[in-house]
Scaffold this active site. Sequence first.
Site, PDB file in Angstrom:
ATOM      1  N   THR A  13       0.834  -1.211   0.000  1.00  0.00           N
ATOM      2  CA  THR A  13       0.000   0.000   0.000  1.00  0.00           C
ATOM      3  C   THR A  13       0.868   1.261   0.000  1.00  0.00           C
ATOM      4  O   THR A  13       0.713   2.139  -0.856  1.00  0.00           O
ATOM      5  CB  THR A  13      -0.896  -0.015   1.261  1.00  0.00           C
ATOM      6  N   ALA A  33      13.422  19.870  -4.048  1.00  0.00           N
ATOM      7  CA  ALA A  33      14.606  19.108  -3.613  1.00  0.00           C
ATOM      8  C   ALA A  33      15.890  19.641  -4.242  1.00  0.00           C
ATOM      9  O   ALA A  33      16.977  19.405  -3.734  1.00  0.00           O
ATOM     10  CB  ALA A  33      14.427  17.634  -3.969  1.00  0.00           C
ATOM     11  N   ALA A  43      12.366  -3.670  -5.050  1.00  0.00           N
ATOM     12  CA  ALA A  43      12.658  -5.052  -4.655  1.00  0.00           C
ATOM     13  C   ALA A  43      11.483  -5.643  -3.884  1.00  0.00           C
ATOM     14  O   ALA A  43      10.842  -4.958  -3.089  1.00  0.00           O
ATOM     15  CB  ALA A  43      13.921  -5.112  -3.800  1.00  0.00           C
ATOM     16  N   ARG A  45      10.186  -9.488  -1.819  1.00  0.00           N
ATOM     17  CA  ARG A  45      10.835 -10.563  -1.069  1.00  0.00           C
ATOM     18  C   ARG A  45      10.784 -11.902  -1.793  1.00  0.00           C
ATOM     19  O   ARG A  45      11.254 -12.897  -1.293  1.00  0.00           O
ATOM     20  CB  ARG A  45      10.243 -10.666   0.323  1.00  0.00           C
ATOM     21  N   LYS A 108       7.665   1.542  12.237  1.00  0.00           N
ATOM     22  CA  LYS A 108       7.677   1.964  13.651  1.00  0.00           C
ATOM     23  C   LYS A 108       8.133   0.856  14.580  1.00  0.00           C
ATOM     24  O   LYS A 108       8.827   1.095  15.563  1.00  0.00           O
ATOM     25  CB  LYS A 108       6.302   2.468  14.083  1.00  0.00           C
ATOM     26  N   GLY A 137       1.343   8.473  10.274  1.00  0.00           N
ATOM     27  CA  GLY A 137       1.191   8.515   8.816  1.00  0.00           C
ATOM     28  C   GLY A 137       1.538   9.853   8.207  1.00  0.00           C
ATOM     29  O   GLY A 137       2.693  10.292   8.227  1.00  0.00           O
ATOM     30  N   ILE A 139       0.765  12.916   9.111  1.00  0.00           N
ATOM     31  CA  ILE A 139       0.944  14.102   9.970  1.00  0.00           C
ATOM     32  C   ILE A 139       2.449  14.317  10.180  1.00  0.00           C
ATOM     33  O   ILE A 139       3.132  13.405  10.643  1.00  0.00           O
ATOM     34  CB  ILE A 139       0.276  13.904  11.358  1.00  0.00           C
ATOM     35  N   GLU A 193      -7.311  -5.157  10.402  1.00  0.00           N
ATOM     36  CA  GLU A 193      -6.710  -6.283   9.700  1.00  0.00           C
ATOM     37  C   GLU A 193      -7.339  -7.588  10.182  1.00  0.00           C
ATOM     38  O   GLU A 193      -7.970  -7.629  11.236  1.00  0.00           O
ATOM     39  CB  GLU A 193      -5.216  -6.302   9.990  1.00  0.00           C
ATOM     40  N   LYS A 208       4.726   3.857  18.182  1.00  0.00           N
ATOM     41  CA  LYS A 208       4.790   5.257  17.733  1.00  0.00           C
ATOM     42  C   LYS A 208       5.087   6.190  18.915  1.00  0.00           C
ATOM     43  O   LYS A 208       5.858   7.143  18.804  1.00  0.00           O
ATOM     44  CB  LYS A 208       3.465   5.640  17.063  1.00  0.00           C
TER      45      LYS A 208
HETATM   46  N1  HSE Z   1      -2.677   0.109  11.735  1.00  0.00           N
HETATM   47  C1  HSE Z   1      -2.374   1.484  12.004  1.00  0.00           C
HETATM   48  C2  HSE Z   1      -3.641   2.221  12.399  1.00  0.00           C
HETATM   49  C3  HSE Z   1      -1.764   2.206  10.847  1.00  0.00           C
HETATM   50  O1  HSE Z   1      -4.698   1.628  12.492  1.00  0.00           O
HETATM   51  O2  HSE Z   1      -3.534   3.406  12.634  1.00  0.00           O
HETATM   52  C4  HSE Z   1      -0.332   1.878  10.678  1.00  0.00           C
HETATM   53  O3  HSE Z   1       0.386   2.106  11.839  1.00  0.00           O
END
Ligand code: HSE
Length: 439
Positions: A13, A33, A43, A45, A108, A137, A139, A193, A208
């Site tokens: 993503t 820049a 690359a 995996r 992180k 993300g 911010i 997820e 974080k």
């Molecule tokens: N899974 C995280 C969230 C995003 O729900 O904020 C990536 O750290």
Amino acid sequence: MKAIQVGLIGLGTVGAGTFHVLQRNQAEIRGRAGRGIEIAMVAARSAERAKAYQAQVGDGVPCIGDPQQLVDNPDIDIVVELIGGIEPARSLVLKAIANGKHVVTANKALLALHGTEIFEAAREKGVVVAFEGAVAGGIPIIKALREGLTANRIEWIAGIINGTTNFILSEMRGKGLDFGVVLKEAQRLGYAESDPTFDIEGVDAAHKLTIMSAIAFGVPVQFDKAHVEGISALQATDIKYAEQLGYRIKLLGITRRRDNGIELRVHPTLIPSTRLIANVEGAMNAVVVQADAVGTTLYYGKGAGAEPTASAVVADLVDVTRLHTADPDHRVPHLAFQPDAMSNTPILPMADVQTAFYLRLVVADQAGVLSRITTILAEHDISIDAVLQRESAEGERQTDLIILTHDTVEGRMNEALAKMQGLPTVLAPIVKLRKEELA
Ligand code: HSE
């Protein structure tokens, strides 16, 4: 000047978002820049995944199935690691550094657990490890903490830094639903997820928070010392009672400087519903920073997703490109403080953390119960801020008693709770939540 050459590991993503943002905004990015930023190689995996990546990026950029080859490629100036997890990310990042390459990562977990080793290796080699995408993300909170607020002594940070849990809490409050029901819905909608453990148990937020705390207070990253508590045990009843008392429950990451150490904790927290951060809903993120000169500042935005996170990754690429030829001693230190100015201030154990509490007790509805409970609190020097008792239904012999306390030390609260739990008139395990005024 020749475009700087980037090797991208991972085209999931965020990787795909990075590729597209760089392509779409290339003229502006070059203008900022000072030279072009070109993805020279991607690359994956495995060979199979590399083939799928090749179809995504077209023929102009080679996609290979061995990231090791990418980090060893002498033509690559910057390695962007977007595969996440600890291994092979850690080994690849360390190898890229050893090969004299700058690294941009949104990982992180890697930095919260192995940041000290990685930053030290980068410092010795004179390369940059940039990680704006690792926290909240899109911010630019790392930039704000490390550079924008550099004049300040930071006092505390409190953040909604996990979108999945904020979405779940918003739905629980808005629809009065239980955690399990909302989690299933969040999974169906793609907000959570299929294995949501890291998000719902607070681990992602703690990663974080650990990084922000290190930058704010100039201490090493110490994820192992963080208190990590998620929202899976949170009940809709407590969200409802909190609301009646003028509070919302958010999964907050809190780090605060105290005289005796640094608090580093993630847990569901009651905050006054009038605070701006209490009104951050859905999958959005927000971070409040309290600092001595500027006062309170608030940073709000999308904490995840392809292009929001790519926004942070590309910003790092621009920073690194600008700094590529700068003397390493003149760069912004990874954790804001120069290595010889880092502090060994301890992270406080939870027993020493100072906070206020929300308690919910299921008690027998009979004379003297409330007075016994308040006596125990008084004996522990814990001051009550508010009390709410649900009116019992006709013939009902038990009720809910909600108590809000003023600030106390958590160890003392735990002792008082053990005493209360031992009362025969307390009929169920007491619910304890922490409360912060964020004033
Ligand atoms: N899974 C995280 C969230 C995003 O729900 O904020 C990536 O750290």
